[in-house]
Design a protein around this motif. Structure first.
Motif, PDB file in Angstrom:
ATOM      1  N   ALA A  98       0.837  -1.194   0.000  1.00  0.00           N
ATOM      2  CA  ALA A  98       0.000   0.000   0.000  1.00  0.00           C
ATOM      3  C   ALA A  98       0.873   1.245   0.000  1.00  0.00           C
ATOM      4  O   ALA A  98       2.072   1.199   0.325  1.00  0.00           O
ATOM      5  N   ASP A  99       0.266   2.380  -0.341  1.00  0.00           N
ATOM      6  CA  ASP A  99       1.015   3.622  -0.512  1.00  0.00           C
ATOM      7  C   ASP A  99       1.772   4.048   0.744  1.00  0.00           C
ATOM      8  O   ASP A  99       2.879   4.580   0.662  1.00  0.00           O
ATOM      9  N   ARG A 313      -9.342  -1.247   4.914  1.00  0.00           N
ATOM     10  CA  ARG A 313      -9.502  -2.526   4.255  1.00  0.00           C
ATOM     11  C   ARG A 313      -8.188  -2.976   3.624  1.00  0.00           C
ATOM     12  O   ARG A 313      -7.436  -2.169   3.072  1.00  0.00           O
ATOM     13  N   ALA A 314      -7.948  -4.282   3.728  1.00  0.00           N
ATOM     14  CA  ALA A 314      -6.766  -4.877   3.102  1.00  0.00           C
ATOM     15  C   ALA A 314      -7.143  -5.487   1.763  1.00  0.00           C
ATOM     16  O   ALA A 314      -8.264  -5.962   1.576  1.00  0.00           O
ATOM     17  N   GLY A 315      -6.205  -5.468   0.837  1.00  0.00           N
ATOM     18  CA  GLY A 315      -6.463  -6.050  -0.471  1.00  0.00           C
ATOM     19  C   GLY A 315      -5.388  -5.663  -1.460  1.00  0.00           C
ATOM     20  O   GLY A 315      -4.220  -5.491  -1.104  1.00  0.00           O
ATOM     21  N   GLY A 316      -5.796  -5.481  -2.690  1.00  0.00           N
ATOM     22  CA  GLY A 316      -4.876  -5.166  -3.773  1.00  0.00           C
ATOM     23  C   GLY A 316      -4.753  -3.686  -4.016  1.00  0.00           C
ATOM     24  O   GLY A 316      -4.938  -2.861  -3.105  1.00  0.00           O
ATOM     25  N   PRO A 317      -4.454  -3.283  -5.247  1.00  0.00           N
ATOM     26  CA  PRO A 317      -4.264  -1.864  -5.586  1.00  0.00           C
ATOM     27  C   PRO A 317      -5.456  -1.008  -5.172  1.00  0.00           C
ATOM     28  O   PRO A 317      -6.604  -1.389  -5.358  1.00  0.00           O
ATOM     29  N   GLY A 318      -5.151   0.135  -4.571  1.00  0.00           N
ATOM     30  CA  GLY A 318      -6.192   1.062  -4.147  1.00  0.00           C
ATOM     31  C   GLY A 318      -6.663   0.875  -2.725  1.00  0.00           C
ATOM     32  O   GLY A 318      -7.366   1.740  -2.182  1.00  0.00           O
ATOM     33  N   CYS A 319      -6.306  -0.239  -2.078  1.00  0.00           N
ATOM     34  CA  CYS A 319      -6.715  -0.479  -0.694  1.00  0.00           C
ATOM     35  C   CYS A 319      -5.752   0.203   0.278  1.00  0.00           C
ATOM     36  O   CYS A 319      -4.584   0.431  -0.025  1.00  0.00           O
ATOM     37  N   SER A 320      -6.268   0.496   1.468  1.00  0.00           N
ATOM     38  CA  SER A 320      -5.451   1.148   2.494  1.00  0.00           C
ATOM     39  C   SER A 320      -4.323   0.251   2.978  1.00  0.00           C
ATOM     40  O   SER A 320      -3.245   0.720   3.345  1.00  0.00           O
ATOM     41  N   LEU A 321      -4.587  -1.058   3.003  1.00  0.00           N
ATOM     42  CA  LEU A 321      -3.613  -2.031   3.489  1.00  0.00           C
ATOM     43  C   LEU A 321      -3.349  -3.071   2.411  1.00  0.00           C
ATOM     44  O   LEU A 321      -4.269  -3.478   1.693  1.00  0.00           O
ATOM     45  N   GLY A 322      -2.121  -3.510   2.320  1.00  0.00           N
ATOM     46  CA  GLY A 322      -1.772  -4.523   1.342  1.00  0.00           C
ATOM     47  C   GLY A 322      -1.978  -5.924   1.879  1.00  0.00           C
ATOM     48  O   GLY A 322      -2.348  -6.134   3.044  1.00  0.00           O
ATOM     49  N   PRO A 323      -1.724  -6.942   1.045  1.00  0.00           N
ATOM     50  CA  PRO A 323      -1.796  -8.324   1.501  1.00  0.00           C
ATOM     51  C   PRO A 323      -0.591  -8.659   2.370  1.00  0.00           C
ATOM     52  O   PRO A 323       0.364  -7.892   2.449  1.00  0.00           O
ATOM     53  N   ASP A 351     -13.146 -11.330  10.685  1.00  0.00           N
ATOM     54  CA  ASP A 351     -13.890 -12.554  10.412  1.00  0.00           C
ATOM     55  C   ASP A 351     -13.090 -13.824  10.650  1.00  0.00           C
ATOM     56  O   ASP A 351     -13.592 -14.934  10.434  1.00  0.00           O
ATOM     57  N   GLY A 352     -11.822 -13.693  11.073  1.00  0.00           N
ATOM     58  CA  GLY A 352     -11.011 -14.872  11.330  1.00  0.00           C
ATOM     59  C   GLY A 352     -10.679 -15.666  10.083  1.00  0.00           C
ATOM     60  O   GLY A 352     -10.323 -16.841  10.172  1.00  0.00           O
ATOM     61  N   LYS A 353     -10.754 -15.028   8.911  1.00  0.00           N
ATOM     62  CA  LYS A 353     -10.519 -15.737   7.657  1.00  0.00           C
ATOM     63  C   LYS A 353      -9.446 -15.018   6.844  1.00  0.00           C
ATOM     64  O   LYS A 353      -9.047 -13.906   7.153  1.00  0.00           O
ATOM     65  N   ARG A 354      -9.047 -15.682   5.778  1.00  0.00           N
ATOM     66  CA  ARG A 354      -8.134 -15.076   4.816  1.00  0.00           C
ATOM     67  C   ARG A 354      -8.668 -15.275   3.412  1.00  0.00           C
ATOM     68  O   ARG A 354      -9.397 -16.229   3.145  1.00  0.00           O
ATOM     69  N   ASP A 355      -8.311 -14.380   2.531  1.00  0.00           N
ATOM     70  CA  ASP A 355      -8.620 -14.513   1.113  1.00  0.00           C
ATOM     71  C   ASP A 355      -7.285 -14.521   0.376  1.00  0.00           C
ATOM     72  O   ASP A 355      -6.720 -13.469   0.077  1.00  0.00           O
ATOM     73  N   GLY A 356      -6.760 -15.720   0.136  1.00  0.00           N
ATOM     74  CA  GLY A 356      -5.396 -15.824  -0.375  1.00  0.00           C
ATOM     75  C   GLY A 356      -4.426 -15.308   0.666  1.00  0.00           C
ATOM     76  O   GLY A 356      -4.375 -15.808   1.797  1.00  0.00           O
ATOM     77  N   ALA A 357      -3.668 -14.263   0.327  1.00  0.00           N
ATOM     78  CA  ALA A 357      -2.704 -13.675   1.272  1.00  0.00           C
ATOM     79  C   ALA A 357      -3.285 -12.468   2.001  1.00  0.00           C
ATOM     80  O   ALA A 357      -2.568 -11.800   2.743  1.00  0.00           O
ATOM     81  N   VAL A 358      -4.579 -12.191   1.803  1.00  0.00           N
ATOM     82  CA  VAL A 358      -5.206 -11.012   2.405  1.00  0.00           C
ATOM     83  C   VAL A 358      -5.887 -11.376   3.722  1.00  0.00           C
ATOM     84  O   VAL A 358      -6.698 -12.305   3.779  1.00  0.00           O
ATOM     85  N   GLN A 360      -7.933  -9.251   6.859  1.00  0.00           N
ATOM     86  CA  GLN A 360      -8.470  -7.964   7.281  1.00  0.00           C
ATOM     87  C   GLN A 360      -8.035  -7.654   8.717  1.00  0.00           C
ATOM     88  O   GLN A 360      -7.641  -8.556   9.465  1.00  0.00           O
ATOM     89  N   PRO A 361      -8.103  -6.396   9.137  1.00  0.00           N
ATOM     90  CA  PRO A 361      -7.737  -6.035  10.519  1.00  0.00           C
ATOM     91  C   PRO A 361      -8.595  -6.760  11.553  1.00  0.00           C
ATOM     92  O   PRO A 361      -9.802  -6.915  11.364  1.00  0.00           O
ATOM     93  N   HIS A 362      -7.951  -7.191  12.630  1.00  0.00           N
ATOM     94  CA  HIS A 362      -8.636  -7.922  13.703  1.00  0.00           C
ATOM     95  C   HIS A 362      -8.314  -7.313  15.057  1.00  0.00           C
ATOM     96  O   HIS A 362      -7.166  -6.919  15.311  1.00  0.00           O
ATOM     97  N   ILE A 363      -9.316  -7.276  15.917  1.00  0.00           N
ATOM     98  CA  ILE A 363      -9.140  -6.935  17.336  1.00  0.00           C
ATOM     99  C   ILE A 363      -9.657  -8.120  18.137  1.00  0.00           C
ATOM    100  O   ILE A 363     -10.782  -8.586  17.920  1.00  0.00           O
ATOM    101  N   VAL A 364      -8.843  -8.612  19.057  1.00  0.00           N
ATOM    102  CA  VAL A 364      -9.199  -9.799  19.832  1.00  0.00           C
ATOM    103  C   VAL A 364      -9.091  -9.477  21.317  1.00  0.00           C
ATOM    104  O   VAL A 364      -8.108  -8.876  21.760  1.00  0.00           O
ATOM    105  N   ALA A 365     -10.112  -9.867  22.076  1.00  0.00           N
ATOM    106  CA  ALA A 365     -10.136  -9.645  23.526  1.00  0.00           C
ATOM    107  C   ALA A 365     -10.231 -10.993  24.247  1.00  0.00           C
ATOM    108  O   ALA A 365     -10.383 -12.041  23.613  1.00  0.00           O
ATOM    109  N   LYS A 366     -10.132 -10.939  25.573  1.00  0.00           N
ATOM    110  CA  LYS A 366     -10.196 -12.126  26.432  1.00  0.00           C
ATOM    111  C   LYS A 366      -9.125 -13.159  26.041  1.00  0.00           C
ATOM    112  O   LYS A 366      -9.370 -14.367  26.045  1.00  0.00           O
TER     113      LYS A 366
END
Length: 477
Positions: A98-99, A313-323, A351-358, A360-366
């Motif tokens: 990402a930029d 959001r994480a993803g490809g070109p144009g996203c705030s975060l890269g893979p 969501d606790g998942k991945r899409d290929g190498a992507v 998304q941001p996660h916050i985990v408690a307890k």
């Protein structure tokens, strides 16, 4: 368009591998081949060390101010639009970055060169009177010889320059091994205009890296190794170096804790936490991984952080975060999250998942101290939130880790800051600032965070010159 090919750089010349071998470089988001790089053979590695060894005698005698001037000119060249474009294209191809991280890597490289050039002022020794009347002792700081530097992919240009610039300014010569992930970006580091042999660049296929690294470490001309990367590889390098009694500087992993006390500026702290946790999708050894906050302000801080996390959001070109740099890394991250969930942790965002190498941001408690997510470095866009009742409990939890690279503390009381920060066991503690903030003093306190610093003291030897008294001694034999 033809696929770019990154050659080796040995003794001032670009060249292919002596065997003609090369390896593919793939974009982690699209999985497309975006380049090929020469795969150094054993002969190539020996040639690189030999070139550095030949160049050492003349380079060590080069006045320090001339060494610094070469790098300052390199910074001016690097800052041009031409090199910015080269860097941007290479990092987007090799990392799908990402930029924010592209700009940080580029500007960080330039700033690092200009700031580090000033260390030539530290290249001075000391003197002292002798125990013998009329004698005199002089302590010199002298260059060590050939330094073997191994630099990672996550800030490819900035960390490659850091791996080389302090040793070279001290009068050493360098063989730099790039990551197999970002060889084209890291190759920009050798275009500094140094004399032939002072800086040499090799790249290797991943499967051949352990053998090539061991061969270089074993070479008699190599005096010291510096490595930035993960603890597993760092340990292997330290073991290999120990076989030959060679010292290392190792900057390894982190599990940075950010302690937020109830008198903190919560709005600013939240912004710093988001930056520290999500820059480069958390793929930085000093990324914020744990937030330890006093219970009275925990809800307010969590609301602010959660809001900012959800806007990115994480993803490809144009996203705030890269893979992430690989699908294996992404699977490691979501695996730690799943393991924590199965043990009773609560995912507040993600969501606790991945899409290929992507991922998304996660916050985990307890998250409890018997979970892998508490102890293991995620190297991804994940932050753990922990509420505590007291300052003592906050310090205890911050120190409940083997990692000692980085921490941060938020409080408006300067006396509290001194008292609490001095109790947190980390090489660097940022007071009212983000964890992704460092300079040449960055370094761990042992264990999986490594040891040593990129400093004059680490890349010079001290030589003691003892001038005996002019009056002849009386020898008993």
């Amino acid at each position: 368009m033809p696929i770019p090919v990154t050659p080796l750089f040995i003794d001032g010349q670009e060249r292919p591998s002596s065997t003609g071998a090369s390896f593919e470089v793939r974009n982690p988001y699209s999985n497309e081949v975006v380049g090929r790089a020469a795969a150094a053979s054993s002969d190539d590695c020996r040639d690189a060390v030999a070139a550095a060894s030949r160049a050492f005698a003349a380079w060590e005698q080069t006045p320090p101010v001339m060494r610094a001037s070469i790098f300052l000119k390199a910074a001016d060249i690097l800052e041009t639009a031409e090199y910015r474009e080269k860097h941007t294209v290479a990092v987007k191809d090799e990392l799908a970055a990402a930029d924010a991280i592209i700009g940080g890597d580029f500007m960080g490289s330039i700033m690092s060169i200009r700031e580090t050039a000033a260390i030539i002022a530290e290249l001075k020794g000391d003197n002292a009177p002798s125990l013998l009347a009329g004698g005199y002792a002089v302590v010199q700081r002298r260059a060590m010889g050939v330094i073997f530097a191994i630099s990672p992919w996550n800030a490819p240009l900035a960390l490659s320059i850091r791996a080389c610039i302090v040793p070279i300014l001290c009068g050493n010569t360098v063989v730099l091994k790039s990551s197999e992930v970002t060889p084209r970006t890291q190759a920009l580091a050798v275009e500094a205009g140094l004399p032939n042999g002072v800086l040499n660049l090799i790249s290797t296929a991943k499967s051949e890296a352990p053998a090539r690294v061991a061969e270089i470490i074993a070479h008699p001309a190599v005096r010291k190794i510096n490595f930035t990367g993960g603890p597993r590889v760092g340990q292997a390098i330290a073991v290999e170096a120990a076989r030959h009694l060679k010292p290392c500087v190792l900057e390894l992993g982190g599990k940075a804790a950010v302690v937020v006390l109830e008198d903190a500026d919560l709005e600013t702290a939240a912004k710093a936490i988001v930056f520290g946790a999500l820059l480069n999708s958390g793929q930085i050894c000093i990324s914020t991984e744990r937030v330890i906050v006093q219970r009275s302000v925990a809800a307010q801080l969590l609301t602010a952080v959660k809001k900012q996390f959800s806007e990115l959001r994480a993803g490809g070109p144009g996203c705030s975060l890269g893979p992430l740099f690989s699908e294996a890394s992404a699977e490691h991250v979501v695996g730690l999250i799943r393991d924590a969930q199965n043990a009773g942790a609560e995912v507040l965002l993600g969501d606790g998942k991945r899409d290929g190498a992507v991922v998304q941001p996660h916050i985990v408690a307890k998250v409890t101290q018997d979970m892998k997510l508490w102890h293991n470095e995620t190297f991804g866009p994940v932050v753990v939130f922990v509420e505590v009742d007291s300052v003592d409990e906050a310090v205890e939890k911050a120190n409940d880790t083997e990692y000692t690279l980085m921490a941060a503390l938020w409080t408006e009381n300067v006396h509290t800051a001194f008292n609490v920060a001095s109790r947190i066991r980390a090489g660097t503690i940022n007071i009212n600032g983000q964890s992704v903030s460092s300079d040449s003093r960055l370094g761990g306190l042992g264990g999986p965070s490594g040891y040593g610093r990129f400093s004059v003291a680490e890349f010079t030897d001290t030589r003691n010159l003892f001038f005996h008294p002019s009056k002849p001694m009386i020898y008993p034999l």
